[in-house]
Design a protein around this motif. Structure first.
Motif, PDB file in Angstrom:
ATOM      1  N   ILE B 204       0.822  -1.211   0.000  1.00 44.13           N
ATOM      2  CA  ILE B 204       0.000   0.000   0.000  1.00 44.13           C
ATOM      3  C   ILE B 204       0.855   1.260   0.000  1.00 44.13           C
ATOM      4  O   ILE B 204       2.009   1.256   0.436  1.00 44.13           O
ATOM      5  CB  ILE B 204      -0.982   0.048   1.214  1.00 44.13           C
ATOM      6  CG1 ILE B 204      -0.245  -0.123   2.517  1.00 44.13           C
ATOM      7  CG2 ILE B 204      -2.085  -0.953   1.048  1.00 44.13           C
ATOM      8  CD1 ILE B 204      -1.181  -0.064   3.714  1.00 44.13           C
ATOM      9  N   GLN B 205       0.271   2.298  -0.541  1.00 46.73           N
ATOM     10  CA  GLN B 205       0.910   3.614  -0.530  1.00 46.73           C
ATOM     11  C   GLN B 205      -0.044   4.572   0.172  1.00 46.73           C
ATOM     12  O   GLN B 205      -1.237   4.605  -0.131  1.00 46.73           O
ATOM     13  CB  GLN B 205       1.150   4.100  -1.964  1.00 46.73           C
ATOM     14  CG  GLN B 205       2.192   3.281  -2.707  1.00 46.73           C
ATOM     15  CD  GLN B 205       2.412   3.797  -4.110  1.00 46.73           C
ATOM     16  OE1 GLN B 205       1.458   3.996  -4.844  1.00 46.73           O
ATOM     17  NE2 GLN B 205       3.661   4.017  -4.476  1.00 46.73           N
ATOM     18  N   LEU B 206       0.483   5.332   1.110  1.00 46.87           N
ATOM     19  CA  LEU B 206      -0.325   6.350   1.776  1.00 46.87           C
ATOM     20  C   LEU B 206      -0.133   7.665   1.040  1.00 46.87           C
ATOM     21  O   LEU B 206       0.982   8.174   0.945  1.00 46.87           O
ATOM     22  CB  LEU B 206       0.099   6.525   3.234  1.00 46.87           C
ATOM     23  CG  LEU B 206      -0.090   5.355   4.195  1.00 46.87           C
ATOM     24  CD1 LEU B 206       0.232   5.795   5.619  1.00 46.87           C
ATOM     25  CD2 LEU B 206      -1.513   4.839   4.129  1.00 46.87           C
ATOM     26  N   GLN B 211       1.137  13.574  -2.183  1.00 46.79           N
ATOM     27  CA  GLN B 211       2.446  12.944  -2.039  1.00 46.79           C
ATOM     28  C   GLN B 211       2.334  11.621  -1.299  1.00 46.79           C
ATOM     29  O   GLN B 211       1.536  11.494  -0.377  1.00 46.79           O
ATOM     30  CB  GLN B 211       3.371  13.865  -1.240  1.00 46.79           C
ATOM     31  CG  GLN B 211       4.302  14.623  -2.153  1.00 46.79           C
ATOM     32  CD  GLN B 211       5.134  15.621  -1.394  1.00 46.79           C
ATOM     33  OE1 GLN B 211       4.659  16.245  -0.446  1.00 46.79           O
ATOM     34  NE2 GLN B 211       6.371  15.769  -1.814  1.00 46.79           N
ATOM     35  N   VAL B 212       3.171  10.667  -1.704  1.00 49.14           N
ATOM     36  CA  VAL B 212       3.212   9.402  -0.982  1.00 49.14           C
ATOM     37  C   VAL B 212       4.035   9.635   0.276  1.00 49.14           C
ATOM     38  O   VAL B 212       5.220   9.991   0.195  1.00 49.14           O
ATOM     39  CB  VAL B 212       3.853   8.299  -1.844  1.00 49.14           C
ATOM     40  CG1 VAL B 212       4.010   7.020  -1.027  1.00 49.14           C
ATOM     41  CG2 VAL B 212       2.994   8.035  -3.067  1.00 49.14           C
ATOM     42  N   ILE B 213       3.389   9.487   1.447  1.00 48.90           N
ATOM     43  CA  ILE B 213       4.122   9.771   2.680  1.00 48.90           C
ATOM     44  C   ILE B 213       4.597   8.500   3.363  1.00 48.90           C
ATOM     45  O   ILE B 213       5.411   8.552   4.272  1.00 48.90           O
ATOM     46  CB  ILE B 213       3.278  10.627   3.657  1.00 48.90           C
ATOM     47  CG1 ILE B 213       1.912  10.000   3.875  1.00 48.90           C
ATOM     48  CG2 ILE B 213       3.154  12.056   3.139  1.00 48.90           C
ATOM     49  CD1 ILE B 213       1.100  10.729   4.919  1.00 48.90           C
ATOM     50  N   ALA B 214       4.076   7.366   2.929  1.00 46.35           N
ATOM     51  CA  ALA B 214       4.574   6.096   3.471  1.00 46.35           C
ATOM     52  C   ALA B 214       4.128   4.993   2.542  1.00 46.35           C
ATOM     53  O   ALA B 214       3.080   5.090   1.923  1.00 46.35           O
ATOM     54  CB  ALA B 214       4.007   5.853   4.870  1.00 46.35           C
ATOM     55  N   PHE B 293      -1.501   5.304   9.890  1.00 42.40           N
ATOM     56  CA  PHE B 293      -2.043   6.235   8.902  1.00 42.40           C
ATOM     57  C   PHE B 293      -2.267   7.624   9.518  1.00 42.40           C
ATOM     58  O   PHE B 293      -1.826   8.639   8.976  1.00 42.40           O
ATOM     59  CB  PHE B 293      -3.346   5.666   8.345  1.00 42.40           C
ATOM     60  CG  PHE B 293      -4.061   6.571   7.403  1.00 42.40           C
ATOM     61  CD1 PHE B 293      -3.551   6.810   6.143  1.00 42.40           C
ATOM     62  CD2 PHE B 293      -5.244   7.196   7.771  1.00 42.40           C
ATOM     63  CE1 PHE B 293      -4.207   7.648   5.263  1.00 42.40           C
ATOM     64  CE2 PHE B 293      -5.901   8.042   6.903  1.00 42.40           C
ATOM     65  CZ  PHE B 293      -5.393   8.267   5.646  1.00 42.40           C
ATOM     66  N   PHE B 294      -2.924   7.658  10.688  1.00 43.58           N
ATOM     67  CA  PHE B 294      -3.198   8.961  11.303  1.00 43.58           C
ATOM     68  C   PHE B 294      -1.903   9.679  11.670  1.00 43.58           C
ATOM     69  O   PHE B 294      -1.785  10.890  11.513  1.00 43.58           O
ATOM     70  CB  PHE B 294      -4.091   8.795  12.541  1.00 43.58           C
ATOM     71  CG  PHE B 294      -5.522   8.596  12.173  1.00 43.58           C
ATOM     72  CD1 PHE B 294      -6.160   9.518  11.327  1.00 43.58           C
ATOM     73  CD2 PHE B 294      -6.242   7.507  12.633  1.00 43.58           C
ATOM     74  CE1 PHE B 294      -7.486   9.327  10.972  1.00 43.58           C
ATOM     75  CE2 PHE B 294      -7.568   7.319  12.277  1.00 43.58           C
ATOM     76  CZ  PHE B 294      -8.195   8.229  11.446  1.00 43.58           C
ATOM     77  N   HIS B 295      -0.944   8.894  12.141  1.00 43.01           N
ATOM     78  CA  HIS B 295       0.327   9.509  12.499  1.00 43.01           C
ATOM     79  C   HIS B 295       1.003  10.105  11.263  1.00 43.01           C
ATOM     80  O   HIS B 295       1.499  11.236  11.286  1.00 43.01           O
ATOM     81  CB  HIS B 295       1.244   8.470  13.152  1.00 43.01           C
ATOM     82  CG  HIS B 295       2.545   9.040  13.609  1.00 43.01           C
ATOM     83  ND1 HIS B 295       2.692   9.642  14.836  1.00 43.01           N
ATOM     84  CD2 HIS B 295       3.753   9.151  12.989  1.00 43.01           C
ATOM     85  CE1 HIS B 295       3.928  10.091  14.966  1.00 43.01           C
ATOM     86  NE2 HIS B 295       4.595   9.802  13.846  1.00 43.01           N
ATOM     87  N   GLY B 300       3.256  14.018   8.469  1.00 43.61           N
ATOM     88  CA  GLY B 300       3.844  14.069   7.133  1.00 43.61           C
ATOM     89  C   GLY B 300       4.693  12.858   6.803  1.00 43.61           C
ATOM     90  O   GLY B 300       5.136  12.707   5.670  1.00 43.61           O
ATOM     91  N   SER B 301       4.945  11.983   7.772  1.00 45.05           N
ATOM     92  CA  SER B 301       5.684  10.757   7.483  1.00 45.05           C
ATOM     93  C   SER B 301       5.526   9.813   8.661  1.00 45.05           C
ATOM     94  O   SER B 301       4.909  10.152   9.667  1.00 45.05           O
ATOM     95  CB  SER B 301       7.165  11.054   7.243  1.00 45.05           C
ATOM     96  OG  SER B 301       7.820  11.213   8.472  1.00 45.05           O
ATOM     97  N   LEU B 302       6.138   8.625   8.543  1.00 44.52           N
ATOM     98  CA  LEU B 302       6.072   7.677   9.651  1.00 44.52           C
ATOM     99  C   LEU B 302       7.324   7.749  10.517  1.00 44.52           C
ATOM    100  O   LEU B 302       7.505   6.945  11.421  1.00 44.52           O
ATOM    101  CB  LEU B 302       5.882   6.259   9.121  1.00 44.52           C
ATOM    102  CG  LEU B 302       4.430   5.827   8.951  1.00 44.52           C
ATOM    103  CD1 LEU B 302       4.357   4.415   8.407  1.00 44.52           C
ATOM    104  CD2 LEU B 302       3.679   5.908  10.268  1.00 44.52           C
TER     105      LEU B 302
END
Lengths: 364, 304
Positions: B204-206, B211-214, B293-295, B300-302
């Motif tokens: 999966i891409q968040l 932008q993909v953040i994770a 996901f919420f984080h 803006g990132s993990l």
């Protein structure tokens, strides 16, 4: 392309509103307009103030009424009653026969009667005045032979092609031009926008179908409906309004198909330009109905228009079709190469433009 | 092996505002890739560009090695795209919709019959063939849309939030169908706002603000959640809230009778101690994809 046409046809059959717009509206319009835009006036209400009350004056009133155009709705007893009658629109004119009418006639003298006309509605006033004058002149000729001087020269107007000047004969063919362009443009104007609005276009566009196929496929069923409409209108014109048919039905059908195509293409172009169904319908109405009604020569002759309006008038498909329909039906002339060429040119140009616009819009 | 879908640095702006920046991904046959993100993250924009419905400002999309911009006509038969909005004709019946799309794709009569049978069985829509699409339930509508999307047997299936607004049972069913397709060798690219659905994707891409953040496998993503979660059962929320105030940045969530305390790893020891002094026993709670996901959206990132 056939798939699109078949699907579009199912849409029309499934949607009673579209079907109603397609079939009932033109019929209703023709019937309404055919009766309403009757340019003749019948049974105009007038009042009579008969101060004489004798045989002579009764004969005059009878003769005036016998034409059918004028109807005596009120008997007055004084001049003061005329004005309130006008004010409340009870009658449009008053015929005043002064006392001593018969006596003056008996003495071989001039016996004037007075016609008072309500001028509030200018064109009706002129008509009713003219009718009354005519009726009185007729009366003179019939009842008082030899009275007064015979005019040395009489103008007898003759109207060709529509000898009785029945306005329905003139109106109905023109109405076809107006109603058809409006209905056809309206029908197609919503067809693409509807798919854009409901989101169905998105999935269709990912299929390997070309814009050309989509557009032409959409045209087909509406062409059929338009043809059906035209047939109905002409049928009504012929049966209900007894419009004469002096030319060939086949020629008329051919020209009509050409015209329907132009109208449908206009709708498709609008459909490719705008975003919502409501806007599409509004634009379709505005660009078809008003110009066709006012600038095509349907009601107002081109000859009486200022030059810029004449130019605009010649850009309207209805102008050209109107000439053809009136020409074929009333004058019995079947060959209209110039008009047909103009219509075909418009059809090609508008369809091409719709295609071009539509292809561009795939992107945004 | 040539990937079924290969996207490099895809970007698009709307009226000067970037809607998607620098999206890259590869998807192999049989793979299921999830695109997760809140509304407005750019999911639909990305998918429309992949189908050739939108022109990208930058980057490229290749389907089985073919460029979507250049070889659009060749690519269309390879892609099945199911837009987010229900995009079938509500006034046409199930059968008529299927028929229209099969004709649109130029299938022969035999092919059409064959696939119709198979897709109706697959989507369990057989009893409803004569029903108008508009009169179907939400779940059945989506299954019909899927059937129409599959009618030309595409190699790549792109689904934009296929189960939004569908009841949980039908969602489950729908995803079972997608699983069957992936096992059959089809490549699937699915966007969804639902975390439970995201868990079913292989990768999966968040996506957040274009932008993909994770990205990664669902288990990897939840494991890389950089904070700790402590669970308390049956505690008084007021008392806990008071107690927690001494710890900067600790967040309190209520889930029915249990409370979740989210803290940084270096705070965990102190927090546990303080809770124990108040006679509260906290248990560690494994982070879920939703936590991650919420984080990620908030920070803006993990990264921690």
């Amino acid at each position: 392309m056939l798939a699109v046409a078949a699907k579009e046809f199912l849409h029309i059959l499934r949607d009673p509103r579209t079907l109603a717009v397609a079939l009932v509206m033109p019929l209703a319009m023709v019937l309404l307009y055919g009766y309403a835009i009757d340019m003749e006036l019948r049974a105009l209400p007038i009042a009579v103030l008969d101060e004489e009350g004798g045989v002579r004056s009764r004969q005059l009133v009878e003769d005036v009424q016998s034409s059918g155009f004028i109807q005596v709705v009120e008997r007055l007893s004084s001049r003061e009653q005329i004005e309130p009658g006008f004010r409340h629109n009870r009658f449009l004119a008053a015929l005043v026969i002064p006392a001593g009418h018969a006596r003056r006639l008996g003495q071989g003298r001039e016996a004037p009667v007075q016609v008072v006309v309500d001028g509030a509605d200018g064109s009706t006033a002129a008509t009713v005045g003219a009718y009354l004058e005519q009726a009185i002149a007729l009366h003179n000729g019939r009842r008082l032979p030899g009275a007064g001087l015979k005019p040395p020269l009489r103008v007898e107007p003759r109207t060709w092609f529509n000898p009785q000047r029945v306005s329905a004969h003139f109106i109905v063919p023109g109405l076809t031009a107006v109603v058809m362009i409006m209905v056809c443009a309206l029908l197609t104007s919503i067809s693409i926008v509807r798919e854009r609005e409901t989101g169905t276009l998105e999935q269709v566009l990912t299929a390997p179908v070309q814009a050309r196929e989509l557009i032409l496929g959409k045209l087909q069923p509406y062409l059929l409906i338009g043809a059906l409409d035209t047939a109905v209108i002409f049928f009504v014109g012929r049966v209900v309004f007894q419009v004469p048919m002096n030319g060939s039905w086949l020629a008329l059908a051919g020209y009509s198909l050409l015209y329907i195509w132009v109208a449908l293409a206009m709708g498709l172009l609008i459909s490719a330009l705008v975003r919502t169904q409501q806007v599409a319908m509004m634009i379709a109405l505005v660009v078809t109905l008003l110009p066709a009604l006012l600038l095509s020569g349907f009601i107002f002759s081109h000859a009486s228009m200022p030059l810029p309006l004449q130019v605009v008038g010649h850009l309207i498909p209805a102008t050209w079709y109107l000439r053809i329909v009136r020409g074929v039906m009333l004058a019995g002339v079947n060959a209209w190469p110039r008009e047909a060429l103009v219509l075909a040119g418009m059809g090609v140009a508008i369809t091409g433009l719709a295609l071009k616009r539509f292809q561009k819009r795939l992107d945004d | 092996m040539t990937p079924v879908l290969d996207i490099r640095s895809l970007a698009r702006a709307w009226d000067g505002k970037p809607a998607l920046r620098d999206l890259s991904l590869t998807l192999q046959a049989g793979g299921m890739l999830g695109l997760i993100g809140p509304d407005g993250a750019g999911k639909t924009t990305a998918m429309r560009m992949a189908c050739g419905l939108l022109r990208p400002d930058g980057g490229e999309v290749r389907v089985l090695g073919l460029d979507v911009q250049r070889d659009g006509a060749a690519i269309r038969p390879l892609i099945g795209y199911m837009p987010q909005r229900f995009s079938l004709y509500p006034d046409l019946s199930v059968d008529e919709n299927l028929r229209f799309f099969s004709e649109l794709h130029g299938l022969s009569r035999d092919q059409r019959q064959q696939r119709r049978e198979r897709l109706l069985a697959f989507s369990r829509l057989e009893p409803f063939t004569r029903r108008r699409a508009g009169a179907l339930s939400g779940g059945m509508k989506q299954k019909l849309a899927l059937a129409c999307t599959l009618i030309h047997e595409p190699r790549l299936l792109i689904l934009d939030e296929p189960t939004t607004g569908v009841d949980p049972v039908s969602r489950q069913e729908f995803w079972d169908l997608l699983g069957d397709l992936a096992r059959g060798g089809m490549a699937l690219w699915v966007s969804t706002p639902y975390m439970d659905e995201a868990e079913r994707c292989g990768h999966i891409q968040l996506l957040h603000q274009g932008q993909v953040i994770a990205e990664g496998r669902p288990a990897e993503l939840s494991a890389s959640f950089p904070r700790r979660i402590l669970r308390l059962e049956g505690a008084d929320p007021q008392a806990v809230r008071q107690l927690v105030q001494a710890f900067a940045g600790v967040v309190l969530h209520r889930f029915g009778h249990s409370l979740h305390l989210v803290c940084d790893p270096d705070q965990e020891e102190g927090l546990r101690l303080a809770l124990r002094q108040a006679n509260l026993e906290a248990k560690p709670q494994p982070p879920t994809l939703e936590d991650a996901f919420f984080h990620a959206v908030a920070h803006g990132s993990l990264a921690a």
